[in-house]
Design a protein around this motif. Structure first.
Motif, PDB file in Angstrom:
ATOM      1  N   TYR A  62      15.633 101.260 -17.408  1.00 50.04           N
ATOM      2  CA  TYR A  62      15.839  99.811 -17.366  1.00 50.04           C
ATOM      3  C   TYR A  62      14.446  99.191 -17.399  1.00 50.04           C
ATOM      4  CZ  TYR A  62      20.405 101.463 -16.135  1.00 50.04           C
ATOM      5  OH  TYR A  62      21.617 102.135 -16.166  1.00 50.04           O
ATOM      6  N   ARG A  98      18.674 107.013 -18.081  1.00 49.96           N
ATOM      7  CA  ARG A  98      18.716 105.607 -18.497  1.00 49.96           C
ATOM      8  C   ARG A  98      17.523 104.885 -17.897  1.00 49.96           C
ATOM      9  NH1 ARG A  98      24.525 103.046 -19.787  1.00 49.96           N
ATOM     10  NH2 ARG A  98      25.076 104.677 -21.250  1.00 49.96           N
ATOM     11  N   ALA A 114      15.825  95.636 -20.708  1.00 49.18           N
ATOM     12  CA  ALA A 114      16.450  96.453 -21.746  1.00 49.18           C
ATOM     13  C   ALA A 114      16.890  97.763 -21.115  1.00 49.18           C
ATOM     14  CB  ALA A 114      15.466  96.745 -22.876  1.00 49.18           C
ATOM     15  N   CYS A 115      18.084  98.211 -21.474  1.00 53.63           N
ATOM     16  CA  CYS A 115      18.581  99.514 -21.029  1.00 53.63           C
ATOM     17  C   CYS A 115      18.473 100.468 -22.212  1.00 53.63           C
ATOM     18  CB  CYS A 115      20.021  99.409 -20.557  1.00 53.63           C
ATOM     19  SG  CYS A 115      20.746 101.006 -20.116  1.00 53.63           S
ATOM     20  N   ARG A 166      20.924 100.443 -25.315  1.00 56.67           N
ATOM     21  CA  ARG A 166      22.278 100.124 -24.845  1.00 56.67           C
ATOM     22  C   ARG A 166      22.482  98.620 -24.739  1.00 56.67           C
ATOM     23  NH1 ARG A 166      25.403 104.205 -26.080  1.00 56.67           N
ATOM     24  NH2 ARG A 166      24.531 106.154 -25.324  1.00 56.67           N
ATOM     25  N   TRP A 167      21.462  97.917 -24.229  1.00 61.81           N
ATOM     26  CA  TRP A 167      21.527  96.458 -24.164  1.00 61.81           C
ATOM     27  C   TRP A 167      20.150  95.884 -23.866  1.00 61.81           C
ATOM     28  CZ3 TRP A 167      20.125  95.178 -19.224  1.00 61.81           C
ATOM     29  CH2 TRP A 167      20.543  96.005 -18.177  1.00 61.81           C
ATOM     30  N   LEU A 168      20.009  94.599 -24.210  1.00 62.75           N
ATOM     31  CA  LEU A 168      18.793  93.832 -23.952  1.00 62.75           C
ATOM     32  C   LEU A 168      19.246  92.447 -23.528  1.00 62.75           C
ATOM     33  CD1 LEU A 168      15.686  93.361 -24.143  1.00 62.75           C
ATOM     34  CD2 LEU A 168      16.028  92.838 -26.561  1.00 62.75           C
ATOM     35  N   MET A 169      18.854  92.008 -22.326  1.00 67.18           N
ATOM     36  CA  MET A 169      19.302  90.715 -21.800  1.00 67.18           C
ATOM     37  C   MET A 169      18.157  89.908 -21.216  1.00 67.18           C
ATOM     38  SD  MET A 169      22.963  91.294 -19.978  1.00 67.18           S
ATOM     39  CE  MET A 169      23.285  93.024 -19.774  1.00 67.18           C
ATOM     40  N   GLN A 227      21.033  85.538 -18.824  1.00 66.91           N
ATOM     41  CA  GLN A 227      22.243  86.296 -19.126  1.00 66.91           C
ATOM     42  C   GLN A 227      22.614  87.202 -17.954  1.00 66.91           C
ATOM     43  OE1 GLN A 227      20.584  87.964 -22.722  1.00 66.91           O
ATOM     44  NE2 GLN A 227      22.050  86.854 -23.993  1.00 66.91           N
TER      45      GLN A 227
END
Length: 170
Positions: free
Chosen positions: A4, A2, A138-139, A155-158, A162
């Motif tokens: 980041y 993963r 971003a993950c 997986r996600w973007l913040m 947030q």
């Protein structure tokens, strides 16, 4: 693995007197706060950081150091030339070989490089447009290193805001 992907936090503006070279621009006080906020969000998410690597540009290195400090990360932050602002996404993917023994890696860099690399990781060369806010993360999960184009999973973007709100009560 993963990844980041973290865009450096807010830095002093381009053209500021005393900073003729872009690579020398440091974080602002707000940028340092922003980096700490991002780190606290990663901490609340339970991200098990194993290594932190950054572009050698001052603002990216300072962002990485703030994150490491908040996470009480004991290993030194690694400088990775392939995270420079002008690096090519394929160069950055190839540089992951040096980190292949780790499962959770924080990589601090710049726009538009991180957005282009993220797009290449998850959609191939021209299939996606991503823009990171300063301090955005971003993950991305990749199955092998170096990752083939389009093989990553977002997986996600913040945004930093947030991340700062995670685990807090309104």
């Amino acid at each position: 693995m993963r990844l980041y992907l973290l865009r450096h936090a807010e830095a002093i503006p381009r053209g500021t007197t005393g900073y003729a070279q872009d690579a020398a621009r440091p974080l602002t006080a707000e940028g340092r706060r922003q980096a700490r906020q991002v780190a606290k969000g990663l901490q609340r998410l339970g991200v098990p950081v194993e290594v932190i690597a950054a572009s050698p540009y001052v603002r990216a290195a300072q962002t990485a150091e703030e994150v490491a400090r908040v996470l009480a990360f004991e290993e030194p932050v690694r400088m990775l030339e392939a995270l420079r602002a002008e690096a090519k996404p394929r160069e950055t993917s190839a540089a992951l070989a040096a980190l292949a023994s780790h499962d959770h890696v924080v990589l601090v860099g710049h726009e538009p490089h991180l957005g282009a690399w993220l797009a290449e990781l998850v959609a191939g060369e021209d299939g996606l447009r991503c823009v990171f806010k300063k301090g955005g993360v971003a993950c991305v999960e990749v199955g092998r290193v170096p990752p083939p184009r389009g093989s990553g999973t977002l997986r996600w973007l913040m945004t930093p805001k947030q991340l700062g709100l995670i685990g807090t009560t309104p």
